[in-house]
Enzyme design. Sequence first.
Site, PDB file in Angstrom:
ATOM      1  N   LYS A   1       0.792  -1.168  -0.033  1.00  0.00           N
ATOM      2  CA  LYS A   1      -0.030  -0.037  -0.075  1.00  0.00           C
ATOM      3  C   LYS A   1       0.764   1.199   0.092  1.00  0.00           C
ATOM      4  O   LYS A   1       2.024   1.075   0.335  1.00  0.00           O
ATOM      5  CB  LYS A   1      -1.007  -0.002   1.176  1.00  0.00           C
ATOM      6  CG  LYS A   1      -0.357  -0.036   2.631  1.00  0.00           C
ATOM      7  CD  LYS A   1      -1.024  -0.355   3.782  1.00  0.00           C
ATOM      8  CE  LYS A   1      -0.554  -0.415   4.927  1.00  0.00           C
ATOM      9  NZ  LYS A   1      -1.085  -1.065   5.806  1.00  0.00           N
TER      10      LYS A   1
ATOM     11  N   ARG B   1     -10.969  -0.580  13.805  1.00  0.00           N
ATOM     12  CA  ARG B   1     -10.937   0.106  12.677  1.00  0.00           C
ATOM     13  C   ARG B   1     -12.133   0.085  11.596  1.00  0.00           C
ATOM     14  O   ARG B   1     -13.215   0.421  11.476  1.00  0.00           O
ATOM     15  CB  ARG B   1      -9.535   0.136  11.988  1.00  0.00           C
ATOM     16  CG  ARG B   1      -9.370   0.956  10.894  1.00  0.00           C
ATOM     17  CD  ARG B   1      -7.638   1.068  10.525  1.00  0.00           C
ATOM     18  NE  ARG B   1      -7.229   0.165  10.009  1.00  0.00           N
ATOM     19  CZ  ARG B   1      -5.907  -0.106   9.579  1.00  0.00           C
ATOM     20  NH1 ARG B   1      -4.930   0.657   9.955  1.00  0.00           N
ATOM     21  NH2 ARG B   1      -5.642  -1.432   9.363  1.00  0.00           N
TER      22      ARG B   1
ATOM     23  N   TYR C   1      15.562  31.432   6.266  1.00  0.00           N
ATOM     24  CA  TYR C   1      14.352  32.120   6.631  1.00  0.00           C
ATOM     25  C   TYR C   1      14.153  32.440   7.998  1.00  0.00           C
ATOM     26  O   TYR C   1      14.587  31.272   8.931  1.00  0.00           O
ATOM     27  CB  TYR C   1      12.917  31.195   6.369  1.00  0.00           C
ATOM     28  CG  TYR C   1      12.663  31.177   4.908  1.00  0.00           C
ATOM     29  CD1 TYR C   1      12.617  32.457   4.083  1.00  0.00           C
ATOM     30  CD2 TYR C   1      12.595  29.846   3.990  1.00  0.00           C
ATOM     31  CE1 TYR C   1      12.442  32.291   2.753  1.00  0.00           C
ATOM     32  CE2 TYR C   1      12.491  29.968   2.703  1.00  0.00           C
ATOM     33  CZ  TYR C   1      12.381  31.007   1.996  1.00  0.00           C
ATOM     34  OH  TYR C   1      11.918  30.919   0.673  1.00  0.00           O
TER      35      TYR C   1
ATOM     36  N   CYS D   1      14.056  24.557   4.074  1.00  0.00           N
ATOM     37  CA  CYS D   1      12.968  25.265   2.924  1.00  0.00           C
ATOM     38  C   CYS D   1      12.166  24.159   2.514  1.00  0.00           C
ATOM     39  O   CYS D   1      12.536  22.881   2.632  1.00  0.00           O
ATOM     40  CB  CYS D   1      14.045  26.066   2.036  1.00  0.00           C
ATOM     41  SG  CYS D   1      15.271  27.051   2.823  1.00  0.00           S
TER      42      CYS D   1
HETATM   43  C1  LIG Z   1      -0.382  -1.830   6.963  1.00  0.00           C
HETATM   44  C2  LIG Z   1      -1.054  -3.509   7.239  1.00  0.00           C
HETATM   45  C3  LIG Z   1      -0.500  -4.499   7.135  1.00  0.00           C
HETATM   46  C4  LIG Z   1       1.033  -4.390   7.379  1.00  0.00           C
HETATM   47  O1  LIG Z   1       1.529  -3.963   8.380  1.00  0.00           O
HETATM   48  P1  LIG Z   1       2.894  -4.165   8.824  1.00  0.00           P
HETATM   49  O2  LIG Z   1       3.196  -3.603  10.366  1.00  0.00           O
HETATM   50  O3  LIG Z   1       3.828  -3.033   7.951  1.00  0.00           O
HETATM   51  O4  LIG Z   1       3.502  -5.225   8.573  1.00  0.00           O
HETATM   52  C5  LIG Z   1      -0.940  -5.666   7.219  1.00  0.00           C
HETATM   53  N1  LIG Z   1      -2.495  -5.495   7.180  1.00  0.00           N
HETATM   54  C6  LIG Z   1      -3.047  -4.595   7.165  1.00  0.00           C
HETATM   55  C7  LIG Z   1      -4.442  -4.679   7.233  1.00  0.00           C
HETATM   56  C8  LIG Z   1      -2.461  -3.254   7.081  1.00  0.00           C
HETATM   57  O5  LIG Z   1      -3.433  -2.344   7.171  1.00  0.00           O
END
Ligand SMILES: *Cc1c(COP(=O)(O)O)cnc(C)c1O
Length: 367
Positions: free
Chosen positions: A34, A129, A249, A295
């Site tokens: 992802k 979630r 800055y 910056c």
């Molecule tokens: C991001 C995610 C993972 C991977 O998690 P890691 O800690 O990076 O291995 C696995 N399952 C779900 C549902 C996730 O959202």
Amino acid sequence: MYRQTWLEVNLDDIADNVRKIRAICGKRIIAVLKADAYGSGDIQVCRTVLEAGAEMIAVSSSDEGLMLRNEGCQAEIMILGMAQTDDIPLLIENNIAAAAYSLKWAKDAAAKGCRGLKVQMKVDTGMNRIGFRDNAELKEALDILLEAGAVPTGIFTHFACADTSREMTDRQYLKFAEAVRYLDYPFEWIHCDNSDATVYFKDPLTNACRLGISLYGISTFQKDLKYPLAFYTRIGMVKHVGAGETIGYGATYTASEDELIATVPVGYADGFIRKNQGRKVYADGVYAEVVGRVCMDQAMIRLPEYRPEDTVVEIFGPHIPLEQMAADLETIPYEIICLVSPRVTRVYVKNGIKAAEYNERIHKSMK
Ligand SMILES: *Cc1c(COP(=O)(O)O)cnc(C)c1O
């Protein structure tokens, strides 16, 4: 390269990490790619993990899955997050599995038509979630989806504390096992482990694990993985600044003596956030403090001894661990690498040599 700032991605190291973890856990590997493979580039990392033995790719949303299909990925792909039911025809056409995560989603999917859609049932065992919190609802959703012609291929849950609480993880697992038993359906993919759980979670029920961060060598428990990612820039200009002169800055830094100040073409628009002011980067044998405000596109560093223009400057990598940078910035490695923006060219190392350069924005403009 278009600008002297790049993220090096060592594909050999990623492949090694996949093979090592696969040998340890003995389950099938679902590589979680992802967010553009955590910023490292999903097209290239996808090929690498599949060659190294991963058997499925997981993404967070439909666009990420479709992009991989458009780039020729033929592996099994599943969406972990909340796929829009409007996208179901595209998902069917492209053979991408969706997560069924609520009764409403299942009803919407059935109403819009989901014959042939692969689905993986998402069980919420404490992360709170997405996913089914109730087994009767989970069963109802499965029945609705089956009735509508969807193809349930898997069931999964996600641990909230795999890195910190074995007790919580065990509790979540028991709830998951109960849900799987309750449905009593022959799912092909049954999985709960994220990277940290993969290392120690042995159970007779699950047959796959989902690896994300450990592909990049970051693991709470497995300390012998390789670190494939390194973030570099190069000195573009060096100058002497006299005592009393200020840098950048807001004039937030004042030289206390004659100082050697170098400018590097990396800024917060590259993911090198302003909070890096006062931290150190590494320039050919010396550590140099980031002085003055970072910056948008450039930053200034104070060299303890002269280094010429074109000297490579490491932001994280072999001399500054990603974990250290994350700790300094009071965050986690995931966030640091996801922040490296698309305008930073990705440089891929394969079979020990620089194999490819990829700049997403130029790539798109040339298509
Ligand atoms: C991001 C995610 C993972 C991977 O998690 P890691 O800690 O990076 O291995 C696995 N399952 C779900 C549902 C996730 O959202």
